[in-house]
Motif scaffolding. Sequence first.
Motif, PDB file in Angstrom:
ATOM      1  N   TRP A   1       8.545  -6.608  -2.404  1.00  0.00           N
ATOM      2  CA  TRP A   1       8.075  -6.316  -3.760  1.00  0.00           C
ATOM      3  C   TRP A   1       7.684  -4.845  -3.833  1.00  0.00           C
ATOM      4  CZ3 TRP A   1       8.402  -9.875  -7.535  1.00  0.00           C
ATOM      5  CH2 TRP A   1       8.473 -11.215  -7.184  1.00  0.00           C
ATOM      6  N   GLU A   2       7.974  -4.213  -4.986  1.00  0.00           N
ATOM      7  CA  GLU A   2       7.675  -2.784  -5.141  1.00  0.00           C
ATOM      8  C   GLU A   2       7.501  -2.468  -6.623  1.00  0.00           C
ATOM      9  OE1 GLU A   2       9.633   1.010  -3.031  1.00  0.00           O
ATOM     10  OE2 GLU A   2      11.036  -0.063  -4.297  1.00  0.00           O
ATOM     11  N   PRO A   3       6.644  -1.477  -6.959  1.00  0.00           N
ATOM     12  CA  PRO A   3       6.540  -1.054  -8.353  1.00  0.00           C
ATOM     13  C   PRO A   3       7.864  -0.438  -8.827  1.00  0.00           C
ATOM     14  CG  PRO A   3       4.690  -0.214  -7.077  1.00  0.00           C
ATOM     15  CD  PRO A   3       5.689  -0.765  -6.106  1.00  0.00           C
ATOM     16  N   PRO A   4       8.127  -0.495 -10.125  1.00  0.00           N
ATOM     17  CA  PRO A   4       9.330   0.144 -10.654  1.00  0.00           C
ATOM     18  C   PRO A   4       9.353   1.635 -10.338  1.00  0.00           C
ATOM     19  CG  PRO A   4       8.118  -1.013 -12.395  1.00  0.00           C
ATOM     20  CD  PRO A   4       7.296  -1.083 -11.161  1.00  0.00           C
ATOM     21  N   GLY A   5      10.541   2.186 -10.198  1.00  0.00           N
ATOM     22  CA  GLY A   5      10.666   3.614  -9.960  1.00  0.00           C
ATOM     23  C   GLY A   5      11.948   3.939  -9.243  1.00  0.00           C
TER      24      GLY A   5
ATOM     25  N   PRO B   1       1.282  -9.685  -3.402  1.00  0.00           N
ATOM     26  CA  PRO B   1       1.964 -10.624  -2.509  1.00  0.00           C
ATOM     27  C   PRO B   1       2.235 -10.014  -1.136  1.00  0.00           C
ATOM     28  CG  PRO B   1       3.565  -9.589  -3.929  1.00  0.00           C
ATOM     29  CD  PRO B   1       2.211  -9.090  -4.369  1.00  0.00           C
ATOM     30  N   GLU B   2       2.583 -10.865  -0.190  1.00  0.00           N
ATOM     31  CA  GLU B   2       3.034 -10.368   1.109  1.00  0.00           C
ATOM     32  C   GLU B   2       4.325  -9.599   0.905  1.00  0.00           C
ATOM     33  OE1 GLU B   2       3.269 -12.854   4.547  1.00  0.00           O
ATOM     34  OE2 GLU B   2       1.629 -14.120   3.813  1.00  0.00           O
ATOM     35  N   GLY B   3       4.547  -8.615   1.757  1.00  0.00           N
ATOM     36  CA  GLY B   3       5.784  -7.850   1.685  1.00  0.00           C
ATOM     37  C   GLY B   3       5.786  -6.787   0.613  1.00  0.00           C
ATOM     38  N   VAL B   4       4.610  -6.426   0.081  1.00  0.00           N
ATOM     39  CA  VAL B   4       4.564  -5.388  -0.942  1.00  0.00           C
ATOM     40  C   VAL B   4       4.757  -4.025  -0.284  1.00  0.00           C
ATOM     41  CG1 VAL B   4       2.058  -4.999  -0.924  1.00  0.00           C
ATOM     42  CG2 VAL B   4       3.341  -4.632  -3.013  1.00  0.00           C
ATOM     43  N   GLN B   5       5.461  -3.160  -1.002  1.00  0.00           N
ATOM     44  CA  GLN B   5       5.689  -1.792  -0.554  1.00  0.00           C
ATOM     45  C   GLN B   5       5.220  -0.835  -1.643  1.00  0.00           C
ATOM     46  OE1 GLN B   5       6.721  -0.616   2.362  1.00  0.00           O
ATOM     47  NE2 GLN B   5       6.836  -2.707   3.147  1.00  0.00           N
ATOM     48  N   PRO B   6       4.532   0.215  -1.287  1.00  0.00           N
ATOM     49  CA  PRO B   6       4.059   0.525   0.050  1.00  0.00           C
ATOM     50  C   PRO B   6       2.905  -0.401   0.432  1.00  0.00           C
ATOM     51  CG  PRO B   6       3.172   2.115  -1.487  1.00  0.00           C
ATOM     52  CD  PRO B   6       4.099   1.228  -2.271  1.00  0.00           C
ATOM     53  N   PRO B   7       2.661  -0.559   1.732  1.00  0.00           N
ATOM     54  CA  PRO B   7       1.604  -1.464   2.175  1.00  0.00           C
ATOM     55  C   PRO B   7       0.222  -1.099   1.625  1.00  0.00           C
ATOM     56  CG  PRO B   7       3.001  -0.832   4.019  1.00  0.00           C
ATOM     57  CD  PRO B   7       3.418   0.010   2.848  1.00  0.00           C
ATOM     58  N   GLU B   8       0.004   0.165   1.319  1.00  0.00           N
ATOM     59  CA  GLU B   8      -1.296   0.629   0.805  1.00  0.00           C
ATOM     60  C   GLU B   8      -1.355   0.614  -0.729  1.00  0.00           C
ATOM     61  OE1 GLU B   8       1.245   4.318   1.517  1.00  0.00           O
ATOM     62  OE2 GLU B   8       0.911   2.443   2.558  1.00  0.00           O
ATOM     63  N   LEU B   9      -0.530  -0.216  -1.380  1.00  0.00           N
ATOM     64  CA  LEU B   9      -0.480  -0.235  -2.844  1.00  0.00           C
ATOM     65  C   LEU B   9      -1.837  -0.569  -3.472  1.00  0.00           C
ATOM     66  CD1 LEU B   9       1.180   0.157  -5.388  1.00  0.00           C
ATOM     67  CD2 LEU B   9       1.849  -2.255  -5.249  1.00  0.00           C
TER      68      LEU B   9
END
Length: 141
Positions: free
Chosen positions: A34-38, A125-133
């Motif tokens: 999972w990642e924020p849009p961009g 959730p688990e697996g979010v990028q970056p881990p420090e979100l």
Amino acid sequence: MSSDRPAARVVCLDREGKVLLLRWHDRVSGETFWEPPGGGLLAGETPLEAARRELTEETGLPGDAVQDRFVAVPRDFMWLGVHYVKTEQFYLACFDEVEPVAAPGSVTREELDSYKGAAWFDVLPEGVQPPELAEVIRELT
């Protein structure tokens, strides 16, 4: 292969403080996250312009919701066999609605092949990028 292509991301928060994340699958590594849009900046584009464009392209949400305020986030990741080491600017966009509908607008064929959906989260959730979100969100808000 490595790349330092400049990029910008958008932390989207709804009225209840839920964050919008996109689900991606890297067919080379087999990883899903999972990642924020961009995404990457186009030639001559500022990071803010890229963040606004990418938000609209990837979610259909209005780019003008992106505020001119960012947190610089060091990134070191693999995507489709390319190693990226760079600093990305993470911007904030706030929406008055609860979980506004997010659906891809004009995305590339590569993105369509990798895109697995979008969801709003009140807990990351688990697996979010970056881990420090979570820390990035605290700094932006």
